[in-house]
Design a protein around this motif. Structure first.
Motif, PDB file in Angstrom:
ATOM      1  N   ALA A   1       3.362   3.683  14.754  1.00  0.00           N
ATOM      2  CA  ALA A   1       2.359   4.045  13.749  1.00  0.00           C
ATOM      3  C   ALA A   1       1.230   4.856  14.385  1.00  0.00           C
TER       4      ALA A   1
ATOM      5  N   SER B   1       3.752   3.153   8.415  1.00  0.00           N
ATOM      6  CA  SER B   1       2.483   2.467   8.163  1.00  0.00           C
ATOM      7  C   SER B   1       2.595   1.460   7.025  1.00  0.00           C
TER       8      SER B   1
ATOM      9  N   ARG C   1       0.540   8.728  13.593  1.00  0.00           N
ATOM     10  CA  ARG C   1      -0.764   9.027  13.015  1.00  0.00           C
ATOM     11  C   ARG C   1      -1.466  10.122  13.809  1.00  0.00           C
TER      12      ARG C   1
ATOM     13  N   LEU D   1      -4.119   0.430   8.174  1.00  0.00           N
ATOM     14  CA  LEU D   1      -2.959   1.318   8.271  1.00  0.00           C
ATOM     15  C   LEU D   1      -2.763   2.114   6.993  1.00  0.00           C
TER      16      LEU D   1
ATOM     17  N   GLY E   1      -6.680   4.982  10.413  1.00  0.00           N
ATOM     18  CA  GLY E   1      -5.292   4.611  10.682  1.00  0.00           C
ATOM     19  C   GLY E   1      -5.023   4.458  12.165  1.00  0.00           C
TER      20      GLY E   1
END
Length: 115
Positions: free
Chosen positions: A107, A9, A111, A58, A68
């Motif tokens: 990402a 991130s 997440r 992010l 996120g």
């Protein structure tokens, strides 16, 4: 797993900020590429704002996962558009936007897995 999420991130956010800066200061290489794919000069600040919002989301998403995840989805959409803009004009030099698209996917995946 959270450490991997944080690393991906933060690195992706840093790249987005550098890219946004290039648009805001009208870096000649970025402007040339963006003009070639049909982006107008007036759209540069909007694209930069989208990248900055993605970067902020992010990083903030490390503290509140829904943000996120939403930011990662936005980054993915942004780079799907970038790849599509290149392919629309038969410009197959899409390595950079594809790598960033994959990074956005990583990402998002990380997440969601660390929720």
């Amino acid at each position: 797993m959270f450490i991997a999420t944080a690393v991906v991130s933060v690195l992706l956010a840093a790249i987005l900020v550098v890219s946004a800066r290039g648009k805001l200061v009208r870096d000649p290489r970025q402007v040339e590429t963006l003009t070639r794919v049909g982006v107008t000069d007036r759209a540069l600040p909007l694209l930069a704002a989208a990248e900055i919002a993605g970067a902020l989301g992010l990083v903030a998403g490390l503290f509140w996962w829904p943000l996120g995840a939403a930011a990662a989805v936005g980054v993915i959409a942004y780079f799907v558009g970038a790849v599509g803009s290149h392919l629309r004009i038969r410009d197959f030099n899409v390595v950079a936007p594809v790598v960033l698209l994959v990074a956005g996917g990583a990402a998002l995946t990380l997440r969601v897995l660390t929720y």
